[in-house]
Design a protein around this motif. Structure first.
Motif, PDB file in Angstrom:
ATOM      1  N   ARG A 155       0.828  -1.203   0.000  1.00 26.37           N
ATOM      2  CA  ARG A 155       0.000   0.000   0.000  1.00 26.37           C
ATOM      3  C   ARG A 155       0.864   1.255   0.000  1.00 26.37           C
ATOM      4  O   ARG A 155       0.542   2.252  -0.655  1.00 26.37           O
ATOM      5  CB  ARG A 155      -0.958  -0.009   1.190  1.00 26.37           C
ATOM      6  N   ARG A 156       1.978   1.203   0.708  1.00 29.06           N
ATOM      7  CA  ARG A 156       2.893   2.349   0.699  1.00 29.06           C
ATOM      8  C   ARG A 156       3.507   2.542  -0.683  1.00 29.06           C
ATOM      9  O   ARG A 156       3.652   3.667  -1.169  1.00 29.06           O
ATOM     10  CB  ARG A 156       3.991   2.144   1.751  1.00 29.06           C
ATOM     11  N   THR A 157       3.865   1.423  -1.321  1.00 29.79           N
ATOM     12  CA  THR A 157       4.451   1.493  -2.659  1.00 29.79           C
ATOM     13  C   THR A 157       3.465   2.085  -3.662  1.00 29.79           C
ATOM     14  O   THR A 157       3.810   2.940  -4.477  1.00 29.79           O
ATOM     15  CB  THR A 157       4.894   0.097  -3.122  1.00 29.79           C
ATOM     16  N   VAL A 158       2.220   1.634  -3.589  1.00 28.35           N
ATOM     17  CA  VAL A 158       1.189   2.147  -4.491  1.00 28.35           C
ATOM     18  C   VAL A 158       1.026   3.647  -4.302  1.00 28.35           C
ATOM     19  O   VAL A 158       0.873   4.411  -5.266  1.00 28.35           O
ATOM     20  CB  VAL A 158      -0.143   1.415  -4.245  1.00 28.35           C
ATOM     21  N   LYS A 159       1.058   4.083  -3.078  1.00 29.12           N
ATOM     22  CA  LYS A 159       0.888   5.506  -2.777  1.00 29.12           C
ATOM     23  C   LYS A 159       2.017   6.332  -3.391  1.00 29.12           C
ATOM     24  O   LYS A 159       1.786   7.400  -3.970  1.00 29.12           O
ATOM     25  CB  LYS A 159       0.861   5.682  -1.256  1.00 29.12           C
ATOM     26  N   LEU A 160       3.229   5.826  -3.296  1.00 30.43           N
ATOM     27  CA  LEU A 160       4.373   6.538  -3.868  1.00 30.43           C
ATOM     28  C   LEU A 160       4.303   6.588  -5.381  1.00 30.43           C
ATOM     29  O   LEU A 160       4.580   7.621  -5.999  1.00 30.43           O
ATOM     30  CB  LEU A 160       5.674   5.861  -3.418  1.00 30.43           C
ATOM     31  N   VAL A 161       3.915   5.469  -5.998  1.00 28.56           N
ATOM     32  CA  VAL A 161       3.821   5.436  -7.453  1.00 28.56           C
ATOM     33  C   VAL A 161       2.736   6.372  -7.947  1.00 28.56           C
ATOM     34  O   VAL A 161       2.909   7.094  -8.934  1.00 28.56           O
ATOM     35  CB  VAL A 161       3.558   3.993  -7.940  1.00 28.56           C
ATOM     36  N   THR A 162       1.602   6.388  -7.273  1.00 26.65           N
ATOM     37  CA  THR A 162       0.508   7.279  -7.660  1.00 26.65           C
ATOM     38  C   THR A 162       0.949   8.731  -7.588  1.00 26.65           C
ATOM     39  O   THR A 162       0.641   9.540  -8.470  1.00 26.65           O
ATOM     40  CB  THR A 162      -0.710   7.048  -6.751  1.00 26.65           C
ATOM     41  N   PHE A 163       1.696   9.068  -6.558  1.00 28.79           N
ATOM     42  CA  PHE A 163       2.188  10.437  -6.426  1.00 28.79           C
ATOM     43  C   PHE A 163       3.153  10.774  -7.554  1.00 28.79           C
ATOM     44  O   PHE A 163       3.089  11.862  -8.144  1.00 28.79           O
ATOM     45  CB  PHE A 163       2.872  10.597  -5.072  1.00 28.79           C
ATOM     46  N   ALA A 164       4.044   9.835  -7.880  1.00 32.66           N
ATOM     47  CA  ALA A 164       5.034  10.094  -8.928  1.00 32.66           C
ATOM     48  C   ALA A 164       4.396  10.232 -10.304  1.00 32.66           C
ATOM     49  O   ALA A 164       4.799  11.074 -11.105  1.00 32.66           O
ATOM     50  CB  ALA A 164       6.081   8.970  -8.940  1.00 32.66           C
ATOM     51  N   LEU A 165       3.372   9.435 -10.575  1.00 31.44           N
ATOM     52  CA  LEU A 165       2.781   9.414 -11.910  1.00 31.44           C
ATOM     53  C   LEU A 165       1.630  10.395 -12.068  1.00 31.44           C
ATOM     54  O   LEU A 165       1.500  11.035 -13.103  1.00 31.44           O
ATOM     55  CB  LEU A 165       2.308   7.999 -12.246  1.00 31.44           C
ATOM     56  N   ALA A 166       0.777  10.495 -11.061  1.00 35.36           N
ATOM     57  CA  ALA A 166      -0.408  11.337 -11.172  1.00 35.36           C
ATOM     58  C   ALA A 166      -0.199  12.708 -10.577  1.00 35.36           C
ATOM     59  O   ALA A 166      -0.927  13.647 -10.898  1.00 35.36           O
ATOM     60  CB  ALA A 166      -1.599  10.648 -10.499  1.00 35.36           C
ATOM     61  N   GLY A 167       0.784  12.846  -9.685  1.00 35.97           N
ATOM     62  CA  GLY A 167       1.055  14.158  -9.102  1.00 35.97           C
ATOM     63  C   GLY A 167       0.200  14.495  -7.900  1.00 35.97           C
ATOM     64  O   GLY A 167       0.149  15.655  -7.484  1.00 35.97           O
ATOM     65  N   TYR A 168      -0.499  13.502  -7.334  1.00 34.91           N
ATOM     66  CA  TYR A 168      -1.336  13.725  -6.153  1.00 34.91           C
ATOM     67  C   TYR A 168      -0.843  12.848  -5.006  1.00 34.91           C
ATOM     68  O   TYR A 168      -0.520  11.675  -5.203  1.00 34.91           O
ATOM     69  CB  TYR A 168      -2.800  13.375  -6.448  1.00 34.91           C
ATOM     70  N   TRP A 169      -0.809  13.438  -3.808  1.00 35.54           N
ATOM     71  CA  TRP A 169      -0.482  12.668  -2.621  1.00 35.54           C
ATOM     72  C   TRP A 169      -1.760  12.411  -1.842  1.00 35.54           C
ATOM     73  O   TRP A 169      -2.469  13.334  -1.475  1.00 35.54           O
ATOM     74  CB  TRP A 169       0.536  13.387  -1.745  1.00 35.54           C
ATOM     75  N   ASP A 170      -2.039  11.152  -1.610  1.00 32.68           N
ATOM     76  CA  ASP A 170      -3.315  10.754  -1.029  1.00 32.68           C
ATOM     77  C   ASP A 170      -3.248  10.760   0.495  1.00 32.68           C
ATOM     78  O   ASP A 170      -2.385  10.122   1.095  1.00 32.68           O
ATOM     79  CB  ASP A 170      -3.692   9.363  -1.537  1.00 32.68           C
ATOM     80  N   PHE A 171      -4.187  11.499   1.111  1.00 32.65           N
ATOM     81  CA  PHE A 171      -4.329  11.501   2.563  1.00 32.65           C
ATOM     82  C   PHE A 171      -5.631  10.824   2.989  1.00 32.65           C
ATOM     83  O   PHE A 171      -6.169  11.117   4.045  1.00 32.65           O
ATOM     84  CB  PHE A 171      -4.292  12.930   3.102  1.00 32.65           C
ATOM     85  N   GLY A 172      -6.161   9.960   2.132  1.00 32.95           N
ATOM     86  CA  GLY A 172      -7.418   9.294   2.442  1.00 32.95           C
ATOM     87  C   GLY A 172      -8.586  10.071   1.860  1.00 32.95           C
ATOM     88  O   GLY A 172      -8.868   9.995   0.656  1.00 32.95           O
TER      89      GLY A 172
END
Length: 853
Positions: free
Chosen positions: A446-463
């Motif tokens: 789940r941590r890895t997915v969060k980092l990849v999403t931030f790198a590719l989509a440009g959004y950091w998810d806080f829930g």
């Protein structure tokens, strides 16, 4: 950047950890290269079958008799087999790289269907070529061997799609980071495409009844059951990913002139024009229960073109039907990231002695490197059964939607699937469903997915809330100077009904705050980013805008677009109050109804001056009501985190928009009517590539100042914009009526593939042409009247800055090279007219990042 390749990366989110250290592929123990020749004539022999020992692990010699084969196993012999020649075994040295010169001896036997010519090498020709004559017979009989030869056809269809990480080395598999993920890895036959070790990450299955009627043309698909791996929808759009894979892996009909694979059109080996682009060879005769079958090998005349190579097996019972086909692509093909591709088609005899497709299988292996490193393998297999022809199908079957999903189709039991699959499925593949569920529960994943999403989509998810996009955090321009922005939006984790989006920005030169706030209510209890959309949105925005700049898929304050050419000092401060309603239907028709109150204030070098009083206007207020209609047949799209990206297909997209300005309503100062219509379509031209064409027109009714007219889309950045005029200056042309055409043609390397050495770069030629013709009625032209209009903008030296298009259409064209390093397109752009306007450039170089297959 387009999201063509990004989609695949999303499907491999947990693979992102590999960026920490991607290992190289297995080192090959034994590598053999060489050339196969006739022992007497020394003529090279094409398509010789070559296998290790008595295995089916092998290859074929190419058109020039050359071959290369490798293995990790301890095989010590190679077997060479060719029609009309003795079988030859050659001893090889295990674990070494070696080169062989192989001489095959004729066995003095011949087949009636095969003519062996010895002596001087004869140049390939279609004339008096029995293989070409045979393929012409196949082409001539195509119509009677297709489903459309019947009045009705119905059958049951089972489809399975599987995606895996491939070529995974033991060293990589044993990395500490994968310590908790060992249950995911699977082994396969090392002779299969993709290598021995796989890491399956996605599987989907579908069982459906298909109904076809050809008099008149009607079709219906009834989905009986479907299931797929479900990822966390906060990070991956499962339906969008499925739609994208369906687009890449479409049904294959070898009888069609063009076959769509990997979003590209390939010319079929039995297309009407196939003898022009392929070379054909009769390589064997096979006896079966159905009678004699001719094995026909084929290869591209130009190896880099979008063509297949392989074998088809033709029946000699008078139908000249395809009984089986095995083909792929040449290793030199101008196709990105594809390491290998194999397509297998099997046909069965119908009750009327004609053949129907009983099974198809397409497998492709992708990777950044052609031969090394971890890659990605996708496989789609389809089985057909209960094939019935000319059976009356009630009209009620075709009523309603063309695609009907039965209630409960997504909730079928394991027992149902085991009893109804038309093809066997290995137990290890069935484990993928449970493995991915287990994987998504692991905190490290789940941590890895969060980092990849931030790198590719440009959004950091806080829930319930995510911050971004990152590419807008910093930008600059001549009016605002250094600009900082921060913002974000809520997610379905907060609510599936209510969505909020906001940002705040500050310019350090103009010392002004900008901000945006919107609230959206979903009327169908779905995410507002999912199809079909049905929502109402209210928003307020106070921000800057460049008149005439229209961007595709990127924010206007994107950092990379801060760099602009020429004089770029015109800006608007805007206050937008909006209320919008959006409704989409399953048939891809949609409409929008909107209300907008707009207050605009010119800034920088832009000045609004009343032509009658010669006084400056500090604020222009309008109030608009609008209705927009859109229809895009069979449209599919991938939903990213920032926007929804359509998957371009051959179907046209129609847009019609009507906007009414109302004077006196919420402070509006003008009455007007604005009608705009456009059609976008991609035309596939087989071996000549494809053209994206846009035709557009608009008409504005009313007596208006120039800011309320059509300000034509200009581009002063160094990025190539597809739907903008790349050598037109901002606010250079305005019209109250116009017509435009935009043609962007990609040849897919058709010419460059044929130039030695240059063809190794796999570049793709691109040409474009854009033209727009418009004008101003006298009532809106400050050169003809000063009543109720504004003066056209000027430069500081007094030269005119904004013009009408009443003389002639504005035209520009470009020639470019695409696929540079697989990601870059560079165009040399020429402006053909209006060259006397100040601050214009006749030539320019523009670049665009475009990642494609």
């Amino acid at each position: 950047m387009k999201h063509t390749y990004k989609t695949i990366i999303y499907a491999l989110t947990f693979f992102s950890a590999t960026v920490i250290g991607i290992s190289s592929a297995f080192a090959q123990k034994t590598v053999i290269t060489g050339t196969v020749r006739d022992a007497v004539t020394k003529e090279t022999l094409p398509y010789v079958s070559i296998f290790f020992n008595d295995t089916r692990l092998g290859t074929q010699s190419d058109l020039d008799g050359n071959f290369k084969i490798s293995t990790n196993e301890d095989y010590n012999k190679l077997k060479f087999n060719y029609v009309g020649y003795d079988v030859l075994y050659k001893t090889i040295m295990v674990g070494q790289t070696q080169k062989l010169d192989v001489l095959l001896k004729s066995n003095a036997q011949s087949l009636n269907e095969v003519t062996i010519i010895a002596g001087k090498k004869v140049r390939y020709s279609n004339k008096n070529n029995p293989a070409v004559e045979l393929i012409r017979q196949v082409i001539e009989n195509k119509d009677k061997n297709q489903p459309k030869a019947y009045e009705t056809v119905q059958y049951k269809e089972y489809e399975k799609m599987l995606f895996s990480m491939s070529n995974v080395s033991e060293k990589f598999k044993s990395k500490r980071i994968f310590r908790n993920y060992q249950f995911l890895f699977q082994e396969q036959d090392s002779t299969k495409i993709g290598g021995k070790n796989l890491l399956p990450i996605y599987i989907q299955e579908k069982l459906a009844d298909q109904y076809l009627s050809f008099s008149p043309d009607k079709s219906k698909t009834v989905v009986l059951a479907e299931k797929q791996v479900e990822f966390d929808n906060r990070f991956i759009d499962n339906q969008g990913m499925k739609a994208y894979f369906d687009r890449m892996y479409q049904n294959i009909n070898i009888y069609d002139n063009n076959i769509s694979v990997m979003s590209n059109d390939f010319l079929s080996p039995i297309a009407n024009s196939a003898p022009t682009f392929y070379k054909f060879f009769i390589t064997d005769t096979v006896k079966s229960e159905a009678g004699n079958i001719i094995e026909l090998s084929f290869t591209p005349r130009t190896k880099g073109d979008m063509l297949f190579e392989g074998k088809i097996y033709i029946t000699m019972d008078g139908n000249y039907a395809v009984q089986k086909a095995n083909f792929g692509v040449n290793k030199h093909i101008n196709l990105n990231f594809v390491r290998g591709m194999e397509i297998a088609l099997d046909f069965e005899k119908n009750t009327d002695s004609r053949y129907y497709l009983s099974k198809s299988n397409l497998i492709a292996d992708f990777g950044i490197s052609k031969n090394k490193g971890i890659g990605f393998t996708g496989e789609r297999s389809v089985s057909y059964d209960q094939y019935k022809t000319n059976v009356e199908i009630p009209d009620t079957v075709f009523s309603g939607k063309k695609l009907e999903v039965l209630a409960g189709a997504t909730k079928r039991s394991d027992t149902f699937w085991s009893q109804n699959r038309l093809d066997s499925i290995p137990a290890q593949q069935l484990k993928i469903y449970s493995n991915i569920d287990t994987l998504q529960k692991l905190p490290s994943f789940r941590r890895t997915v969060k980092l990849v999403t931030f790198a590719l989509a440009g959004y950091w998810d806080f829930g319930p809330y995510e911050v971004g996009p990152t590419n807008t955090f910093y930008s600059f321009n001549n009016v605002e100077g250094f600009r900082l922005r921060i913002g974000g939006r809520t997610t379905p984790a907060l609510s599936k009904r209510f969505y909020f989006e906001n940002y705040a920005a500050y310019g350090f030169k103009d010392e002004k705050w900008k901000f945006f706030l919107s609230g959206t209510y979903s009327l169908n209890n779905k995410s507002i980013y999912k199809f079909p959309q049905n929502y109402i949105r209210a928003s307020f925005q106070r921000d800057t805008k460049i008149p005439g700049q229209e961007l595709q898929f990127v924010q206007e304050d994107n950092f990379l677009l801060s760099f602009k050419r020429g004089v770029n000092d015109m800006l608007l401060y805007n206050d937008f109050y909006r209320l919008d309603y959006v409704k989409e239907f399953e048939n891809r028709f949609s409409y929008t109804v909107g209300f907008k109150k707009w207050a605009q204030t010119p800034a920088g070098g832009l000045i609004y001056t009343n032509a009658a009083t010669n006084t400056d206007i500090t604020r222009l207020n309008t109030t608009e009501l609008s209705v927009g209609l859109r229809y895009a047949k069979n449209e599919k799209f991938y939903q990213g985190k920032i926007y929804r990206t359509p998957i371009i297909d051959r179907y046209p997209i129609y847009n019609l928009r009507y906007t009414a300005g109302i004077k006196g309503f919420f402070g509006g100062e003008y009455n007007y009517h604005n009608i705009m219509a456009s059609v976008d379509k991609r035309f596939y031209l087989s071996q000549l590539g494809f053209s994206d064409v846009r035709v557009e027109g608009g008409y504005i009714i009313g007596k208006l100042p120039f800011p309320l007219l059509a300000v034509h889309r200009a581009n002063q950045t160094y990025a190539y914009q597809l739907n903008s005029y790349n050598l037109m200056n901002f606010l250079e042309f305005v019209s109250d009526r116009y017509a435009a055409i935009n043609i962007d043609h990609n040849f897919n390397g058709f010419f460059l593939n044929k130039i030695p050495l240059l063809n190794k770069l796999k570049l793709r030629e691109i040409v474009s042409f854009k033209a727009i013709y418009g004008g101003l009625r006298d009532e809106n032209n400050p050169e003809k009247t000063n009543d109720g209009v504004y003066k056209m903008p000027t430069y500081e030296n007094g030269l005119q800055r904004t013009y009408s298009l009443s003389k002639e259409p504005y035209m520009e064209g470009s020639v470019g090279l695409g696929n540079i390093f697989k990601v870059l397109r560079v165009d040399l752009v020429k402006r053909f007219n209006y060259l006397d306007n100040p601050e214009v450039s006749e030539w320019g170089i523009r670049a665009r990042v475009k990642l494609d297959f």
